[in-house]
Design an enzyme around this catalytic site. Structure first.
Site, PDB file in Angstrom:
ATOM      1  CB  CYS A 102      32.047  46.448  35.106  1.00  0.00           C
ATOM      2  SG  CYS A 102      32.304  46.987  36.784  1.00  0.00           S
TER       3      CYS A 102
ATOM      4  N   GLY B 130       4.022  54.649  20.205  1.00  0.00           N
ATOM      5  CA  GLY B 130       4.601  54.440  21.532  1.00  0.00           C
ATOM      6  C   GLY B 130       5.444  55.651  21.889  1.00  0.00           C
TER       7      GLY B 130
ATOM      8  CD  GLU C 269      -0.067  48.941  15.325  1.00  0.00           C
ATOM      9  OE1 GLU C 269       1.136  48.608  15.441  1.00  0.00           O
ATOM     10  OE2 GLU C 269      -0.832  48.398  14.526  1.00  0.00           O
TER      11      GLU C 269
ATOM     12  N   GLY D  10       5.796  54.313  15.180  1.00  0.00           N
ATOM     13  CA  GLY D  10       7.108  54.673  14.642  1.00  0.00           C
ATOM     14  C   GLY D  10       7.396  56.142  14.477  1.00  0.00           C
TER      15      GLY D  10
HETATM   16  C1  LIG Z   1       4.012  46.623  15.531  1.00  0.00           C
HETATM   17  C2  LIG Z   1       4.481  47.824  16.264  1.00  0.00           C
HETATM   18  N1  LIG Z   1       3.617  48.834  16.479  1.00  0.00           N
HETATM   19  C3  LIG Z   1       3.985  49.947  17.151  1.00  0.00           C
HETATM   20  C4  LIG Z   1       5.277  50.088  17.626  1.00  0.00           C
HETATM   21  C5  LIG Z   1       5.614  51.346  18.374  1.00  0.00           C
HETATM   22  O1  LIG Z   1       6.657  52.031  17.801  1.00  0.00           O
HETATM   23  P1  LIG Z   1       7.000  53.496  18.284  1.00  0.00           P
HETATM   24  O2  LIG Z   1       7.243  53.442  19.743  1.00  0.00           O
HETATM   25  O3  LIG Z   1       8.206  53.852  17.521  1.00  0.00           O
HETATM   26  O4  LIG Z   1       5.812  54.350  17.953  1.00  0.00           O
HETATM   27  C6  LIG Z   1       6.209  49.086  17.410  1.00  0.00           C
HETATM   28  C7  LIG Z   1       7.590  49.241  17.871  1.00  0.00           C
HETATM   29  O5  LIG Z   1       8.536  48.748  17.367  1.00  0.00           O
HETATM   30  C8  LIG Z   1       5.801  47.907  16.705  1.00  0.00           C
HETATM   31  O6  LIG Z   1       6.651  46.904  16.482  1.00  0.00           O
END
Ligand SMILES: Cc1ncc(COP(=O)(O)O)c(C=O)c1O
Length: 434
Positions: free
Chosen positions: A358, A290, A288, A238
């Site tokens: 569209c 992303g 975690e 996040g």
């Molecule tokens: C459980 C969990 N971990 C990690 C992420 C990765 O989030 P981000 O890409 O914002 O780091 C998400 C994304 O919603 C998630 O649901």
């Protein structure tokens, strides 16, 4: 920080001129910087130095096989949310035994696939799910490692559609039920509690919500360590990136000159605030991320189709659409748009930058000021490396875009543009219509 910059007025990704990529592979095309991803990961690890850290890259942000291989080579595990993502990790040569499986609706088939490939842990979101995992593990004659996802009821301070840590959201177990759920597991023979997890939501820009959530959940983690010998505490992903001022945010000085509040918190700030809260637990800490790793490591290249004068406003029509990058249409999110060839002598134009789809929602920017653009000229939509291609679709029967990975002066097509034949390969006309 990132590796997109102008060199002799031409936008480069690392040492590669992006116009050359567009000429070779056409547009719309996503281009990713492998070095930016590696640097983002190194910064994150540095920020959390001093902890026993396990980084599980969130595949949902960008699941291209080359990207997954890159992170696997850099020693991350993965956060997966479907059987498809499990298969992607395996196909990329990544390891499930350092990866975690999240999501509120894991099917029996997906649970079996994860167990057969020795998943590090399931992040469990409900008691019925725990029962299902126990059942599948029993059939396979194995013990499933699980962690309880706790919903801390903390506002992530992010967009409503990507916030997940409030009591009204579908995710996780309420904090007050966590210890009871751990106790109830005693009756289940085929699951073993390995950790606790939380995730507040995506594109958080302040450290405060995560401090609040960790403060709430840490006592439960400590108790479960004592009672169930859990090994880890995952604080989810996040962490947000700079969408405004995206080009400038590639330089270290920008981070020093922008006051907190005007920019997202940096990995160093997350670490400085959280390490003192986490270290005393004596648990392995999982993250975690992303978006933080891939978001500013990618751009979407597009070509100008027309400059259209409307009644009271102008439109720059480009060949990328909401099917290629849905974030602006879905979340009203901001992306900077820059020319591949900068010409400071040109006059400016102000226009809505729109795609060919569209839908009125097919708009990347409203009343955006850009250097004058003619038909055929090339643009880059910045900060498109996360939740870009991953959320792309085929609406209006448009092909999925191409993807290219750059490292230094090397670049390679890592996903070819979809052909019409691939798009309709599984469709057929039934006998009763022939
Ligand atoms: C459980 C969990 N971990 C990690 C992420 C990765 O989030 P981000 O890409 O914002 O780091 C998400 C994304 O919603 C998630 O649901």
């Amino acid at each position: 920080m990132h590796q997109f910059h102008y060199k002799d007025q031409n936008l480069h990704c690392e040492a590669v001129d992006l116009a050359a990529v567009a000429r070779l592979y056409g547009t719309p095309t996503y281009v990713y910087s492998a070095t930016t991803m590696a640097e983002n990961l190194a910064r994150l690890r540095q920020g959390f130095a001093g902890l026993d850290l396990q980084v599980c890259y969130a595949v949902k942000a960008n699941g291209n096989l080359a990207v997954l291989r890159h992170f696997s080579n850099l020693g991350t595990g993965f956060d997966v949310v479907s059987g498809g993502e499990i298969r992607r990790v395996i196909a990329a040569g990544g390891h499930l035994h350092t990866s975690v499986f999240a999501g509120v609706g894991k099917t029996e088939d997906e649970i079996r696939l994860a167990l057969e490939n020795e998943i590090f842990a399931f992040h469990v979101e409900s008691e019925p799910e725990l029962g299902r995992i126990n059942h599948v593990a029993g059939r396979l004659g194995v013990i499933a490692p699980v962690a309880l996802r706790i919903n801390p009821d903390v506002d992530a301070g992010s967009h409503a559609k990507i916030s997940t840590g409030g009591s009204g959201h579908k995710f996780g177990l309420p904090l007050r039920l966590a210890t009871a759920a751990a106790e109830a597991m005693g009756k289940l023979k085929h699951v073993r509690l390995r950790g606790v997890q939380l995730h507040l939501g995506s594109q958080q820009t302040s450290v405060d919500p995560l401090i609040g959530a960790v403060t709430k959940v840490a006592p439960v983690a400590a108790e479960l360590k004592r009672t169930h010998a859990i090994e880890y505490f995952s604080i989810g992903g996040g962490m947000g990136i700079a969408y405004h001022d995206a080009l400038a945010s590639g330089r270290a000085e920008w981070w020093h000159t922008q006051p907190p509040g005007k920019r997202p918190a940096s990995p160093e700030e997350y670490g400085a605030a959280l390490v003192p809260l986490l270290a005393p637990l004596g648990l392995r800490i999982m993250i975690e991320p992303g978006r933080l790793l891939t978001g500013n490591a990618g751009v979407l290249l597009a070509r100008v189709e027309h400059f259209k004068r409307g009644a009271g406003k102008n439109f720059l029509v480009i060949d990328a659409g909401m099917n290629d990058l849905v974030r602006p249409a879905m979340y009203d999110s901001h992306h900077e748009i820059v020319p591949l060839q900068r010409d400071t002598t040109r006059p400016a134009l102000v226009a809505d930058v729109v795609g060919p789809v569209c839908e009125t929602a097919d708009c990347f920017a409203r009343a955006r000021r850009l250097q004058e653009q003619g038909e055929g000229e090339l643009l880059a939509i910045l900060s498109a490396g996360a939740y870009g291609f991953a959320m792309a679709g085929r609406y209006n029967s448009r092909p999925l875009p191409a993807e290219v990975l750059v490292q230094g002066s090397s670049f390679e097509l890592v996903n070819a543009r979809e052909s019409f034949e691939q798009q309709v390969a599984n469709e057929k006309i039934p006998a009763f219509l022939q």
